[in-house]
Design a protein around this motif. Structure first.
Motif, PDB file in Angstrom:
ATOM      1  N   LYS A 265      39.450   0.006 -10.104  1.00  0.00           N
ATOM      2  CA  LYS A 265      38.223   1.080 -10.560  1.00  0.00           C
ATOM      3  C   LYS A 265      39.168   1.822 -10.686  1.00  0.00           C
ATOM      4  O   LYS A 265      38.686   2.409 -12.302  1.00  0.00           O
ATOM      5  CB  LYS A 265      37.521   2.036  -9.443  1.00  0.00           C
ATOM      6  CG  LYS A 265      36.273   2.940  -8.883  1.00  0.00           C
ATOM      7  CD  LYS A 265      36.048   2.629  -8.373  1.00  0.00           C
ATOM      8  CE  LYS A 265      35.240   4.619  -8.568  1.00  0.00           C
ATOM      9  NZ  LYS A 265      34.994   5.256  -6.843  1.00  0.00           N
TER      10      LYS A 265
ATOM     11  N   SER B 119      40.762  -6.436  -5.663  1.00  0.00           N
ATOM     12  CA  SER B 119      38.864  -6.258  -5.323  1.00  0.00           C
ATOM     13  C   SER B 119      38.228  -7.018  -6.206  1.00  0.00           C
ATOM     14  O   SER B 119      36.832  -7.664  -5.982  1.00  0.00           O
ATOM     15  CB  SER B 119      38.505  -4.724  -6.569  1.00  0.00           C
ATOM     16  OG  SER B 119      38.314  -3.728  -5.957  1.00  0.00           O
TER      17      SER B 119
ATOM     18  N   GLU C  98      39.641   0.240  -2.248  1.00  0.00           N
ATOM     19  CA  GLU C  98      37.888   0.645  -2.541  1.00  0.00           C
ATOM     20  C   GLU C  98      36.603   0.196  -2.046  1.00  0.00           C
ATOM     21  O   GLU C  98      35.462   0.654  -1.281  1.00  0.00           O
ATOM     22  CB  GLU C  98      37.413   0.291  -3.502  1.00  0.00           C
ATOM     23  CG  GLU C  98      35.471   0.568  -4.799  1.00  0.00           C
ATOM     24  CD  GLU C  98      35.859   2.989  -4.404  1.00  0.00           C
ATOM     25  OE1 GLU C  98      36.909   3.591  -4.678  1.00  0.00           O
ATOM     26  OE2 GLU C  98      35.017   2.633  -4.431  1.00  0.00           O
ATOM     27  N   PHE C  99      36.879  -1.312  -1.211  1.00  0.00           N
ATOM     28  CA  PHE C  99      36.832  -1.470  -0.143  1.00  0.00           C
ATOM     29  C   PHE C  99      36.299  -1.161   1.459  1.00  0.00           C
ATOM     30  O   PHE C  99      35.166  -1.488   2.034  1.00  0.00           O
ATOM     31  CB  PHE C  99      36.805  -3.594  -0.136  1.00  0.00           C
ATOM     32  CG  PHE C  99      36.387  -4.137   0.769  1.00  0.00           C
ATOM     33  CD1 PHE C  99      35.084  -4.839   0.564  1.00  0.00           C
ATOM     34  CD2 PHE C  99      36.545  -4.374   2.240  1.00  0.00           C
ATOM     35  CE1 PHE C  99      34.408  -5.334   1.485  1.00  0.00           C
ATOM     36  CE2 PHE C  99      35.899  -4.502   3.659  1.00  0.00           C
ATOM     37  CZ  PHE C  99      35.139  -6.183   3.205  1.00  0.00           C
TER      38      PHE C  99
ATOM     39  N   LYS D  14      33.931   2.231   0.849  1.00  0.00           N
ATOM     40  CA  LYS D  14      32.747   1.786   0.509  1.00  0.00           C
ATOM     41  C   LYS D  14      32.236   1.414   2.502  1.00  0.00           C
ATOM     42  O   LYS D  14      30.771   1.397   2.638  1.00  0.00           O
ATOM     43  CB  LYS D  14      32.689   0.384  -0.294  1.00  0.00           C
ATOM     44  CG  LYS D  14      32.353   1.470  -1.476  1.00  0.00           C
ATOM     45  CD  LYS D  14      31.480  -0.010  -2.190  1.00  0.00           C
ATOM     46  CE  LYS D  14      31.890   0.662  -3.438  1.00  0.00           C
ATOM     47  NZ  LYS D  14      31.294   1.584  -4.057  1.00  0.00           N
ATOM     48  N   THR D  15      32.753   0.889   3.224  1.00  0.00           N
ATOM     49  CA  THR D  15      32.668  -0.504   4.335  1.00  0.00           C
ATOM     50  C   THR D  15      32.747   0.457   5.720  1.00  0.00           C
ATOM     51  O   THR D  15      31.629   0.534   6.337  1.00  0.00           O
ATOM     52  CB  THR D  15      33.752  -1.309   4.888  1.00  0.00           C
ATOM     53  OG1 THR D  15      34.236  -2.521   3.900  1.00  0.00           O
ATOM     54  CG2 THR D  15      33.434  -1.941   5.990  1.00  0.00           C
TER      55      THR D  15
ATOM     56  N   GLU E 151      29.691   3.777   4.767  1.00  0.00           N
ATOM     57  CA  GLU E 151      28.039   2.613   4.228  1.00  0.00           C
ATOM     58  C   GLU E 151      27.459   2.163   5.706  1.00  0.00           C
ATOM     59  O   GLU E 151      26.920   1.772   6.899  1.00  0.00           O
ATOM     60  CB  GLU E 151      27.990   1.079   4.248  1.00  0.00           C
ATOM     61  CG  GLU E 151      28.142   2.004   2.697  1.00  0.00           C
ATOM     62  CD  GLU E 151      28.262   0.583   1.251  1.00  0.00           C
ATOM     63  OE1 GLU E 151      28.004  -0.576   1.975  1.00  0.00           O
ATOM     64  OE2 GLU E 151      27.704   0.228   0.533  1.00  0.00           O
TER      65      GLU E 151
ATOM     66  N   SER F  92      33.430  -8.530 -10.316  1.00  0.00           N
ATOM     67  CA  SER F  92      31.931  -8.276  -9.597  1.00  0.00           C
ATOM     68  C   SER F  92      31.468  -6.825  -9.456  1.00  0.00           C
ATOM     69  O   SER F  92      32.331  -5.822  -9.262  1.00  0.00           O
ATOM     70  CB  SER F  92      31.654  -9.303  -8.547  1.00  0.00           C
ATOM     71  OG  SER F  92      32.698  -8.845  -7.765  1.00  0.00           O
TER      72      SER F  92
ATOM     73  N   ARG G   8      30.739  -4.921  -7.241  1.00  0.00           N
ATOM     74  CA  ARG G   8      31.768  -4.505  -5.951  1.00  0.00           C
ATOM     75  C   ARG G   8      32.791  -5.038  -5.354  1.00  0.00           C
ATOM     76  O   ARG G   8      33.120  -6.612  -6.268  1.00  0.00           O
ATOM     77  CB  ARG G   8      30.167  -4.689  -4.050  1.00  0.00           C
ATOM     78  CG  ARG G   8      29.403  -3.780  -4.695  1.00  0.00           C
ATOM     79  CD  ARG G   8      27.942  -4.045  -3.186  1.00  0.00           C
ATOM     80  NE  ARG G   8      29.261  -3.679  -2.145  1.00  0.00           N
ATOM     81  CZ  ARG G   8      28.895  -2.303  -1.836  1.00  0.00           C
ATOM     82  NH1 ARG G   8      27.978  -1.677  -1.938  1.00  0.00           N
ATOM     83  NH2 ARG G   8      29.074  -2.197  -0.517  1.00  0.00           N
TER      84      ARG G   8
END
Ligand code: 13P
Ligand code: SF4
Length: 371
Positions: free
Chosen positions: A58, A156, A268-269, A272-273, A276, A364, A366
């Motif tokens: 990112k 990522s 970043e995963f 986000k995980t 969310e 991708s 995400r």
């Protein structure tokens, strides 16, 4: 690792609130001429001043998109600043607040070793080998890969890049993190016996010609000393103590830990995980402590987030970037001087950019899960 001369003591002796006020003032004075990028492993003291935060991919994309700023201060480690320099135009000056903020994993693949390995591997097989380097590597390693039809990847997009590599060649040489290479290839369905480890400290990499010929993946013997601290036993202990915990790890952890985890992915995963996840969920996170501590605080009212390890897994080089060093480079900019600039020479950049562009072409929307 580069040498960082000591900064004037007036910075290290300043009170916290004075540092905060001074950094905010210099940022305001530099206005749109300046962008500050902060990797997720940076301490909150530094993150509070970041215009953008993110993982390696990112932040590389954000750096590449800078057209207006003259200065990018990269609060992260050396390879990230090099990558940002190579992805920005010559008018953008990339600055690393502490030059000694390196990455011990990146240091595990040196160009002479990689050139020797290439000679050895290409002698052992006629199959086309595609060199893929994790972005955690020096610019000359990226240039090596770029110049041999290879690419860069991050945690990522490692699966997309490996899929691309196996469409263009028959075998992959994966540098320098054996764990990211193994975890990604295994997740893609390749068995462990299709992978061998090349050890640059052993004669012939410690591999016979037959082993090279039979392997699909040749993994460089490198690792992250922070993520090596996570163990399968820690997963067992957490689950035994409270089965409600979900285990979420970075793919730099050993394969045995990923097998015990519920999910694996980039920083970043991870961010986000947890963001969310439903309220009431519990997370044991296997990555660097500054990120885990930030998530713990951020979701203290709704979710439980703790480190997978009992010990503090700190990236000591990331931690070198602090408010005194940030203010020091900002003060110089305000006075018209650029200090701690990271600049990769044009010959290296010309080849490395080929590898970086192939990385950016295989992304991708995400960050992908490695488990
Ligand atoms: P990410 O790209 O997931 O942020 O990882 C960078 C890194 O150095 C992890 O140790
Ligand atoms: Fe390098 Fe590991 Fe630090 Fe990431 S956590 S920057 S791989 S030493």
């Amino acid at each position: 690792m580069l040498y960082q001369p000591p900064i004037p003591s007036k910075y290290t002796e300043m009170r916290e609130r004075d540092l905060i006020a001074a950094i905010a003032d210099r940022k305001q004075r530099l206005g749109r001429r300046l962008v500050i990028l902060g990797h997720h492993y940076q301490h909150d003291d530094v993150i509070q001043f970041a215009d953008f935060t993110g993982d390696s991919l990112k932040l590389a994309k954000i750096a590449a998109a800078q057209t207006e700023a003259e200065f990018v201060i990269f609060c992260g480690v050396h390879f990230m600043a090099e990558t940002a320099d190579m992805l920005t135009s010559d008018d953008v000056h990339v600055i690393l607040p502490d030059l000694a903020a390196g990455c011990s994993m990146a240091d595990m693949a040196e160009i002479d070793q990689v050139e020797d390995a290439w000679e050895r591997l290409t002698d052992a097989t006629d199959a086309k080998i595609v060199p893929i380097t994790y972005v955690n590597s020096a610019a000359n390693i990226k240039a090596f890969c770029g110049g041999r039809d290879g690419a860069c990847c991050t945690s990522s997009n490692a699966p997309q890049v490996l899929e691309w590599a196996l469409r263009t060649g028959e075998k992959v040489l994966f540098l320098p993190d054996q764990h990211l290479g193994r975890n990604t290839a295994y997740m893609m369905g390749y068995p462990l016996d299709s992978m061998v480890v090349y050890d640059p400290h052993q004669e012939n990499g410690g591999l016979t010609d037959a082993e090279v010929a039979d392997a699909r993946f040749i993994l460089w013997r490198g690792h992250c000393s922070v993520h090596q601290l996570f163990t399968p036993e820690q997963c067992d202990q957490i689950r035994a103590a409270d089965p409600a915990y979900q285990i979420l790890v970075h793919p730099e952890v050993p394969w045995e830990v990923v097998q015990k985890a519920d999910l694996a992915g980039s920083t970043e995963f991870i961010v986000k995980t947890v963001a969310e996840a439903p309220a009431g969920t519990k997370w044991a996170v296997g990555t660097e402590v500054n990120l885990v501590n930030r998530l713990t605080k951020q979701y203290a009212d709704t979710k439980v987030v703790r480190s997978l390890a009992g010990v503090q897994c700190l990236c000591t080089t990331m931690y070198r970037i602090d408010m005194p060093h940030l203010l020091h480079v900002l003060d110089n900019l305000v006075d018209g001087r650029i200090v701690n600039q990271i600049h990769v020479d044009p010959e290296t950049t010309a080849l490395a950019i080929l590898a970086l562009n192939r990385m950016l072409a295989n992304v991708s929307a995400r960050p992908v899960a490695i488990k």
